[in-house]
Design a protein around this motif. Structure first.
Motif, PDB file in Angstrom:
ATOM      1  N   MET A   1       0.841  -1.198   0.000  1.00  0.00           N
ATOM      2  CA  MET A   1       0.000   0.000   0.000  1.00  0.00           C
ATOM      3  C   MET A   1       0.882   1.257   0.000  1.00  0.00           C
ATOM      4  SD  MET A   1      -3.138   0.468   2.455  1.00  0.00           S
ATOM      5  CE  MET A   1      -3.586   2.006   3.119  1.00  0.00           C
ATOM      6  N   ASN A  58     -16.426   2.482   0.301  1.00  0.00           N
ATOM      7  CA  ASN A  58     -15.551   1.833  -0.674  1.00  0.00           C
ATOM      8  C   ASN A  58     -14.170   2.480  -0.675  1.00  0.00           C
ATOM      9  OD1 ASN A  58     -17.866   0.481  -1.218  1.00  0.00           O
ATOM     10  ND2 ASN A  58     -18.030   1.085  -3.358  1.00  0.00           N
ATOM     11  N   VAL A  61     -12.292   1.371   2.553  1.00  0.00           N
ATOM     12  CA  VAL A  61     -11.809  -0.016   2.538  1.00  0.00           C
ATOM     13  C   VAL A  61     -10.686  -0.154   1.518  1.00  0.00           C
ATOM     14  CG1 VAL A  61     -12.438  -2.441   2.161  1.00  0.00           C
ATOM     15  CG2 VAL A  61     -14.008  -0.917   3.369  1.00  0.00           C
ATOM     16  N   ALA A  62     -10.806   0.561   0.393  1.00  0.00           N
ATOM     17  CA  ALA A  62      -9.734   0.525  -0.603  1.00  0.00           C
ATOM     18  C   ALA A  62      -8.434   1.086  -0.030  1.00  0.00           C
ATOM     19  CB  ALA A  62     -10.154   1.296  -1.852  1.00  0.00           C
ATOM     20  N   ARG A  63      -8.520   1.967   0.964  1.00  0.00           N
ATOM     21  CA  ARG A  63      -7.326   2.466   1.652  1.00  0.00           C
ATOM     22  C   ARG A  63      -6.786   1.455   2.647  1.00  0.00           C
ATOM     23  NH1 ARG A  63      -6.931   8.496   2.797  1.00  0.00           N
ATOM     24  NH2 ARG A  63      -8.571   9.515   1.602  1.00  0.00           N
ATOM     25  N   GLY A  64      -7.503   0.373   2.840  1.00  0.00           N
ATOM     26  CA  GLY A  64      -7.058  -0.638   3.790  1.00  0.00           C
ATOM     27  C   GLY A  64      -7.612  -0.431   5.190  1.00  0.00           C
ATOM     28  N   LEU A  65      -8.628   0.408   5.313  1.00  0.00           N
ATOM     29  CA  LEU A  65      -9.216   0.676   6.634  1.00  0.00           C
ATOM     30  C   LEU A  65     -10.372  -0.272   6.913  1.00  0.00           C
ATOM     31  CD1 LEU A  65      -9.298   4.541   6.219  1.00  0.00           C
ATOM     32  CD2 LEU A  65      -7.794   3.265   7.772  1.00  0.00           C
ATOM     33  N   SER A  66     -10.652  -0.483   8.186  1.00  0.00           N
ATOM     34  CA  SER A  66     -11.781  -1.330   8.576  1.00  0.00           C
ATOM     35  C   SER A  66     -12.997  -0.441   8.788  1.00  0.00           C
ATOM     36  CB  SER A  66     -11.452  -2.095   9.859  1.00  0.00           C
ATOM     37  OG  SER A  66     -10.371  -2.956   9.635  1.00  0.00           O
ATOM     38  N   VAL A  67     -13.841  -0.407   7.769  1.00  0.00           N
ATOM     39  CA  VAL A  67     -14.985   0.492   7.797  1.00  0.00           C
ATOM     40  C   VAL A  67     -16.221  -0.284   7.372  1.00  0.00           C
ATOM     41  CG1 VAL A  67     -16.032   2.506   6.689  1.00  0.00           C
ATOM     42  CG2 VAL A  67     -13.631   2.572   7.383  1.00  0.00           C
ATOM     43  N   ILE A  68     -17.317  -0.065   8.076  1.00  0.00           N
ATOM     44  CA  ILE A  68     -18.558  -0.711   7.677  1.00  0.00           C
ATOM     45  C   ILE A  68     -19.557   0.335   7.228  1.00  0.00           C
ATOM     46  CG2 ILE A  68     -18.183  -2.613   9.287  1.00  0.00           C
ATOM     47  CD1 ILE A  68     -20.521  -1.451  10.913  1.00  0.00           C
TER      48      ILE A  68
ATOM     49  N   SER B 352     -14.745  -4.973   8.083  1.00  0.00           N
ATOM     50  CA  SER B 352     -15.225  -4.016   7.099  1.00  0.00           C
ATOM     51  C   SER B 352     -16.457  -4.617   6.437  1.00  0.00           C
ATOM     52  CB  SER B 352     -14.174  -3.753   6.014  1.00  0.00           C
ATOM     53  OG  SER B 352     -13.073  -3.058   6.548  1.00  0.00           O
ATOM     54  N   GLU B 371     -15.409  -1.610  -9.255  1.00  0.00           N
ATOM     55  CA  GLU B 371     -15.338  -0.989  -7.936  1.00  0.00           C
ATOM     56  C   GLU B 371     -15.035  -2.033  -6.858  1.00  0.00           C
ATOM     57  OE1 GLU B 371     -18.861   1.019  -6.779  1.00  0.00           O
ATOM     58  OE2 GLU B 371     -17.786   2.430  -5.495  1.00  0.00           O
ATOM     59  N   ALA B 374     -11.238  -2.842  -6.904  1.00  0.00           N
ATOM     60  CA  ALA B 374     -10.420  -1.805  -6.265  1.00  0.00           C
ATOM     61  C   ALA B 374     -10.538  -1.897  -4.747  1.00  0.00           C
ATOM     62  CB  ALA B 374     -10.857  -0.428  -6.751  1.00  0.00           C
ATOM     63  N   THR B 375     -11.752  -2.103  -4.271  1.00  0.00           N
ATOM     64  CA  THR B 375     -11.971  -2.131  -2.826  1.00  0.00           C
ATOM     65  C   THR B 375     -11.363  -3.382  -2.203  1.00  0.00           C
ATOM     66  OG1 THR B 375     -14.006  -0.891  -3.173  1.00  0.00           O
ATOM     67  CG2 THR B 375     -13.748  -1.973  -1.046  1.00  0.00           C
ATOM     68  N   GLY B 378      -7.720  -3.267  -1.900  1.00  0.00           N
ATOM     69  CA  GLY B 378      -7.319  -2.487  -0.727  1.00  0.00           C
ATOM     70  C   GLY B 378      -7.363  -3.322   0.537  1.00  0.00           C
ATOM     71  N   PHE B 379      -8.432  -4.101   0.686  1.00  0.00           N
ATOM     72  CA  PHE B 379      -8.550  -4.957   1.884  1.00  0.00           C
ATOM     73  C   PHE B 379      -7.429  -5.989   1.925  1.00  0.00           C
ATOM     74  CE2 PHE B 379     -10.028  -9.061   3.581  1.00  0.00           C
ATOM     75  CZ  PHE B 379     -10.151  -8.704   4.911  1.00  0.00           C
ATOM     76  N   ALA B 382      -3.933  -4.377   2.525  1.00  0.00           N
ATOM     77  CA  ALA B 382      -3.751  -3.914   3.907  1.00  0.00           C
ATOM     78  C   ALA B 382      -3.552  -5.098   4.844  1.00  0.00           C
ATOM     79  CB  ALA B 382      -4.949  -3.076   4.344  1.00  0.00           C
ATOM     80  N   GLU B 385      -0.081  -6.388   4.406  1.00  0.00           N
ATOM     81  CA  GLU B 385       0.879  -5.523   5.107  1.00  0.00           C
ATOM     82  C   GLU B 385       0.864  -5.839   6.599  1.00  0.00           C
ATOM     83  OE1 GLU B 385       0.254  -1.389   4.265  1.00  0.00           O
ATOM     84  OE2 GLU B 385       1.750  -0.758   5.723  1.00  0.00           O
TER      85      GLU B 385
END
Lengths: 207, 395
Positions: A1, A58, A61-68, B352, B371, B374-375, B378-379, B382, B385
């Motif tokens: 990332m 979206n 989550v694409a940033r690698g965060l845990s989001v609902i 998530s 979409e 891409a999402t 990212g999951f 991450a 990593e």
């Protein structure tokens, strides 16, 4: 990332300053996750988020965060008590259907709660309503009345009264001016209620 | 259509040559089943893609759905078509075979090399047919865990799958939390709904109503219930799409004709399409396997194994979850994913949840949804990593 250094609104940087390193953080209404990513990268926090908009979830989550995907009004009840060190509600409480219930949940879920609000008592707001007789449009309140998401606006004094009613302790309070600069909110804050465009509160439930 | 109805026996030879790798466990390592029975000896067939690293930390298990198999990527040896998850599994794709060691195993009860009802019962020297024990999603996962033991893989970096594959992902996370670093359940549910059981029953009854089914003994009797299985597939296929997708693809367009025939030919394109789906399916799938695997899905109710509380199934889990649903999926609607998310939140898990806007229905997880790619990339990145897997060298 990729390492990003997200460009945060000045207010979000102030919120980030209030968060202790390596803590557990829930950002309610986290948008595209910019604040959470900043906290994860710069403070090593365990960052979680809730966001109503599909695009925001979206992107997060694409940033690698845990989001609902979820709604502050309906989905906070499912979180266990004391699950987080900090729960953040940035510029969102005025858009919830039940601000008091939402704030009660935040105080239950987090050891600390950080809430930022636009101040409807700001002199420019008062002046526009008083002199022009029209619903005020300002930097923080930029939507016309018929399409604003802000259905429960309050003043700084109103919000302080709600924290009293909920037996919440104000640990820190910052007055935010229109450019995003902050100063410590004076107590009881009558002057800031007139001169600040918004405010940021660090709250804790009084034991 | 009738030319497609070749006997299964000619097909079985191809299957034998095409299963990839397989292992038959010693008889003292039987698969103990939820039903109380066992499969002995157990055979598991699988395919792998990519390379296992020295630390064995980059294993990525992909679980297939009802009619899938171990050919997630590459070219399917029977159909000649790309693997069922060609959109997600491959070099540079979200499940990147340049980074991860991707494992996909045929489920027990399946018909691509793992133990199933087509196997010969050594006691009778005849195919098991309906004397094969009923299996569950948990049995499938147990068999996969035995495969991982065989491969010497202690922990999976990630388990991913859609539909029934998603059920296996949830079961993996509940049964073996310490073996699952990240979990990606897509378009799935923690239990099969009454409506979905009902659809499955229609399919099973279609198979059983075919005289060639022979009470399950068609292999020994030299028949094959192709028509019944084709009808089961046609009915099920409708549930994988959405009304909007069917309308977009076919509308009321006529097939190879200018006007209605006033007969029962396939006047409409949608009829022709479904017939094609049914007839190509029977070339690669075993009718009894269809019965057993649909049954396993019907029996799936993860919370029931944990005192009725789904949150208990995930209590204290360290696994990183990403739960995915699609707006037009009416077979496994978003509300089912939300129940999973609620339970994970209540258990304090790292989760998530993403719902993607698409008109492609349940099958969206197999299709081009940029979409989503891409999402999910990212999951996965991450999680990699966080697991300490090296980032992919960028060209």
């Amino acid at each position: 990332m990729l390492m990003r250094s997200p460009i945060l609104r000045p207010e979000l940087l102030r919120i980030a300053d209030m968060v202790a390193p390596s803590s557990r953080v829930l950002d309610v209404g986290c948008g595209d996750g910019a604040l959470l990513e900043h906290l994860a990268r710069s403070k090593n926090v365990d960052a979680r988020g809730i966001e109503l908009s599909q695009a925001g979830v979206n992107a997060s989550v694409a940033r690698g965060l845990s989001v609902i995907q979820g709604d502050a009004d309906t989905d906070l009840a499912e979180y266990p008590s004391r699950a987080f060190d900090y729960v953040i509600l940035s510029q969102t409480i005025q858009a919830t259907r039940q601000p008091k219930v939402v704030l009660e949940h935040l105080l239950r879920i987090g050891r600390f709660v950080i809430v930022s609000i636009p101040n409807f008592g700001f002199w420019k707001v008062r002046l526009k309503l008083a002199l022009a007789g029209r619903m005020p449009l300002t930097g923080m309140l930029s939507h016309p009345w018929y399409e604003t998401p802000n259905i429960h606006l309050c003043t700084i004094a109103d919000f302080v009264a709600l924290t009293d009613a909920l037996n919440a302790r104000i640990e820190r309070a910052l007055a935010v001016d229109e450019s995003g600069d902050v100063r410590t909110l004076s107590t009881p804050g009558y002057w800031d209620n007139l001169t600040a465009a918004g405010a940021i509160f660090l709250l804790a439930r009084a034991e | 259509m009738s030319t497609l109805f070749q006997p299964l026996s000619t097909l079985s030879g191809d299957v034998g040559a095409a299963i990839g790798e397989s292992v038959t466990f010693d008889a003292d390592r039987a698969l103990k089943l939820d039903s109380g029975g066992e499969i002995k000896p157990l055979t598991v067939a699988w395919k792998t893609y990519g390379t296992l690293n020295a630390q064995k930390s980059n294993a990525f298990l992909v679980c297939h759905a009802l009619t899938g198999d171990q050919y997630a990527a590459g070219t399917h040896p029977i159909t000649g078509k790309p693997g069922w998850w060609q959109t997600m599994v491959g070099p540079g794709l979200p499940i990147d075979t340049d980074r991860f060691f991707v494992i996909c195993a045929n489920v027990v009860g399946g018909c691509m090399g793992s133990s199933g009802p087509h196997d010969v019962d050594p006691a009778t020297n005849q195919p098991f047919g309906l004397s094969f024990p009923v299996i569950t999603i948990r049995d499938m996962v147990r068999a996969q865990a035995m495969l991982l033991d065989h491969l010497g893989i202690e922990q999976l970096f990630c388990v991913a799958g859609g539909s029934m594959g998603g059920m296996q992902v949830l079961q993996w996370a509940a049964s073996y939390p310490e073996r699952v670093f990240a979990a990606l359940p897509i378009a799935t549910a923690a239990r099969h709904s009454a409506q979905n059981i009902a659809f499955h029953e229609v399919g099973r009854q279609a198979i059983m109503a075919d005289p060639d089914w022979q009470a399950g003994d068609y292999l020994s009797k030299g028949t094959n219930p192709r028509k019944g299985l084709a009808v089961a597939r046609m009915a099920a296929h409708i549930t994988y799409l959405s009304e909007a997708a069917l309308h977009r693809k076919f509308g009321r367009t006529l097939q190879d004709r200018e006007a209605l025939s006033y007969r029962f030919d396939a006047d409409f394109q949608v009829e022709s399409y479904l017939r094609h789906q049914g007839s190509t399916f029977v070339d690669r799938f075993d009718a009894n396997s269809y019965l057993y695997i649909t049954r396993a899905m019907d029996y799936f109710d993860l919370a029931a194994d944990y005192g009725g509380s789904l949150a208990e199934a995930f209590r204290g889990s360290k696994t990183r979850f990403c739960v995915v649903s699609f707006t037009s999926d009416w077979l496994f609607p978003t509300i089912e994913s939300k129940k999973i998310v609620h339970a994970l939140n209540a258990g304090g898990a790292n989760v998530s949840f993403v719902e993607f806007e698409t008109d492609k229905g349940h099958d969206a997880f197999l299709l081009e949804v940029p979409e989503m790619f891409a999402t999910l990339r990212g999951f996965v990145d991450a999680a990699a990593e966080a697991r300490g897997l090296p980032a992919k060298a960028r060209a």
